[in-house]
Motif scaffolding. Sequence first.
Motif, mmCIF file in Angstrom:
data_model
loop_
_atom_site.group_PDB
_atom_site.id
_atom_site.type_symbol
_atom_site.label_atom_id
_atom_site.label_comp_id
_atom_site.label_asym_id
_atom_site.label_seq_id
_atom_site.Cartn_x
_atom_site.Cartn_y
_atom_site.Cartn_z
ATOM 1 N N TYR A 307 -42.727 -10.498 -62.932
ATOM 2 C CA TYR A 307 -43.024 -9.917 -61.631
ATOM 3 C C TYR A 307 -42.209 -10.684 -60.593
ATOM 4 O O TYR A 307 -42.127 -11.909 -60.640
ATOM 5 C CB TYR A 307 -44.519 -10.020 -61.326
ATOM 6 N N GLU A 312 -45.651 -8.404 -53.370
ATOM 7 C CA GLU A 312 -46.875 -8.685 -52.619
ATOM 8 C C GLU A 312 -48.023 -9.154 -53.502
ATOM 9 O O GLU A 312 -48.971 -9.774 -53.022
ATOM 10 C CB GLU A 312 -47.303 -7.443 -51.836
ATOM 11 N N SER A 313 -47.949 -8.897 -54.825
ATOM 12 C CA SER A 313 -49.031 -9.319 -55.728
ATOM 13 C C SER A 313 -48.608 -10.478 -56.628
ATOM 14 O O SER A 313 -49.269 -10.769 -57.622
ATOM 15 C CB SER A 313 -49.493 -8.136 -56.592
ATOM 16 N N HIS A 314 -47.538 -11.154 -56.255
ATOM 17 C CA HIS A 314 -47.056 -12.270 -57.078
ATOM 18 C C HIS A 314 -48.061 -13.417 -57.108
ATOM 19 O O HIS A 314 -48.698 -13.740 -56.103
ATOM 20 C CB HIS A 314 -45.719 -12.788 -56.538
ATOM 21 N N ASN A 401 -41.365 -2.156 -60.634
ATOM 22 C CA ASN A 401 -42.670 -1.782 -61.213
ATOM 23 C C ASN A 401 -42.605 -1.697 -62.738
ATOM 24 O O ASN A 401 -43.105 -0.750 -63.346
ATOM 25 C CB ASN A 401 -43.135 -0.426 -60.652
ATOM 26 N N VAL A 434 -55.836 -0.216 -53.283
ATOM 27 C CA VAL A 434 -54.840 -1.284 -53.123
ATOM 28 C C VAL A 434 -55.363 -2.628 -53.608
ATOM 29 O O VAL A 434 -54.673 -3.364 -54.331
ATOM 30 C CB VAL A 434 -54.394 -1.379 -51.648
ATOM 31 N N ALA A 435 -56.567 -2.988 -53.237
ATOM 32 C CA ALA A 435 -57.133 -4.288 -53.616
ATOM 33 C C ALA A 435 -57.322 -4.384 -55.129
ATOM 34 O O ALA A 435 -57.006 -5.416 -55.746
ATOM 35 C CB ALA A 435 -58.449 -4.517 -52.895
ATOM 36 N N ARG A 437 -55.708 -2.633 -57.382
ATOM 37 C CA ARG A 437 -54.404 -2.643 -58.028
ATOM 38 C C ARG A 437 -53.768 -4.035 -57.970
ATOM 39 O O ARG A 437 -53.126 -4.483 -58.912
ATOM 40 C CB ARG A 437 -53.484 -1.602 -57.379
ATOM 41 N N HIS A 438 -53.985 -4.728 -56.865
ATOM 42 C CA HIS A 438 -53.507 -6.109 -56.745
ATOM 43 C C HIS A 438 -54.138 -6.984 -57.827
ATOM 44 O O HIS A 438 -53.440 -7.749 -58.510
ATOM 45 C CB HIS A 438 -53.846 -6.661 -55.363
ATOM 46 N N ASP A 439 -55.449 -6.864 -57.992
ATOM 47 C CA ASP A 439 -56.147 -7.688 -58.984
ATOM 48 C C ASP A 439 -55.641 -7.391 -60.398
ATOM 49 O O ASP A 439 -55.465 -8.311 -61.214
ATOM 50 C CB ASP A 439 -57.653 -7.439 -58.910
ATOM 51 N N THR A 441 -52.671 -6.261 -61.156
ATOM 52 C CA THR A 441 -51.304 -6.783 -61.257
ATOM 53 C C THR A 441 -51.322 -8.274 -61.553
ATOM 54 O O THR A 441 -50.533 -8.776 -62.371
ATOM 55 C CB THR A 441 -50.532 -6.503 -59.958
ATOM 56 N N VAL A 442 -52.221 -8.992 -60.917
ATOM 57 C CA VAL A 442 -52.375 -10.431 -61.199
ATOM 58 C C VAL A 442 -52.843 -10.634 -62.634
ATOM 59 O O VAL A 442 -52.346 -11.528 -63.346
ATOM 60 C CB VAL A 442 -53.360 -11.065 -60.197
#
Length: 494
Positions: A307, A312-314, A401, A434-435, A437-439, A441-442
Amino acid sequence: MKLKNLLWATTLVIVPGLAAADTVLRIGLQQEPTSLDPTSDATASIDGMLTHNVFESLTTADESGAIHPRLAKSWTISEDGTTYIFELEQGVLFHDGTSFDAEDVVFSFNRAMAEESVNPSKSIFKPIDSVNAIASHKVEIKLSAPNAFFLFNISRGDASIVGVESVEENKTNPVGTGPFTFASWTRGDRLVLAKNAQHRDADNIQLDGVEFRFIADAAAATAALMAEEIDIFPGFPAPELMDQFEADPRFSTSVGSTQGEVVLALNNSKEPFSNLEVRKAITHSINRGDIIDGAMYGRAVPISSFYPPHGESHVDLSHVMPFDLAKATALFEDTGLAGSELSLRVPPFPYATRSGEIIQAQLAQAGVTVNLETVEWGFWIDEVFKQKNYDMTIIAHTSPNDLGNFARGPDYYYGYDSAEFNEIFAALSTETNVAMRHDLTVEAQTFLAENAPAVFLFQLPRLSVFRSGVEGFWQSASVLYQPLAGVTMKDASQ
């Protein structure tokens, strides 16, 4: 920066289909493709040259990654996020004179989704249930579930809209609807595009043509720039020479970001790489800082998962499997690999060959001999990427992505197959919050860092050298393609 008088391409270049007085932008590229069809070949330079220049898709992205209309002038999305209605541009012609309409969209998507499809990113079409023409210039696309990446994915070269009349010739004579037409391809030397005077935005395009010069060698790339034979070299392959161009008033330089994660890929489909302990041993052997200093002269950022660091989700996972020579040596002993030999096949790009030499030395310190082999790009595509005929390789994955590369199953060249990761990525792909999806991605990044299906080395920077007067060329690459319709050139004396 003070501008000097320069003799520009407007008076120097004579190429097939372009006059000597035309405004021709000359671009240096390291990578020459073996095909010119972005819907059947994964080579990144096809997108860099042709996507949104010769070919167009329903949508496009700008330098920041924001989505905009292209062949679809507008669209609506159902409340449940599964039905898209696209209103198409009218009056558009393919370069062979045939008309563009909804049936071309249906044909292009069905071709990409077909069981026998050779599309290099076939997975991006899996969420699609159906594609239907509901009017001459209106298309309905139904998804099996909401997909957070859908509009972005269909902007890619893999989703280019092609004509049924010309599709079979696209590998060598590409025909699209874009602002430039294919003029010629001299293999081993250059590819030339000419302005499409019939394009709907033709009045806003300054360039009369574009010439791509294929220059893999860093010294040759430098010489071509210094001799003013080319105007731009995006992805300049000699980071050690950037200072030279920064000091030369004829040029400007930039260090942009890309979506390119450079990895030491491991063939998980066979022993010993199917063993997590072996993958841990290899990862602990790697000193990323030394690779960045030696191969990229300090002009890169280390990565610890798949990634981009500017995403933004790094999340920084460098602590998960850091360089630890003693631990690596012990793991090689425990797994019985101490004193063994492994092969490392790399493509002929400086970032890969230089990194390969350093990794060869680092694994030797941990007790493993690496046989390093540099191969031509065509050979790499056929033997490594398609046939999985390798132990280890080094490559930059430049698609955005692309965490889903590790969910592509055992047939993909990594040979990696994890039901747990597949489940994580499936949830990520369909999550629109969004929130959440961030989690996810992490979580996906963390899983890859802990399971090491590849060794994550560094983010490939976009080092670019420009002749003064060239404007509108992207400094960073949020996508694989580089639209050229908005690029302008002016005499450096102005």
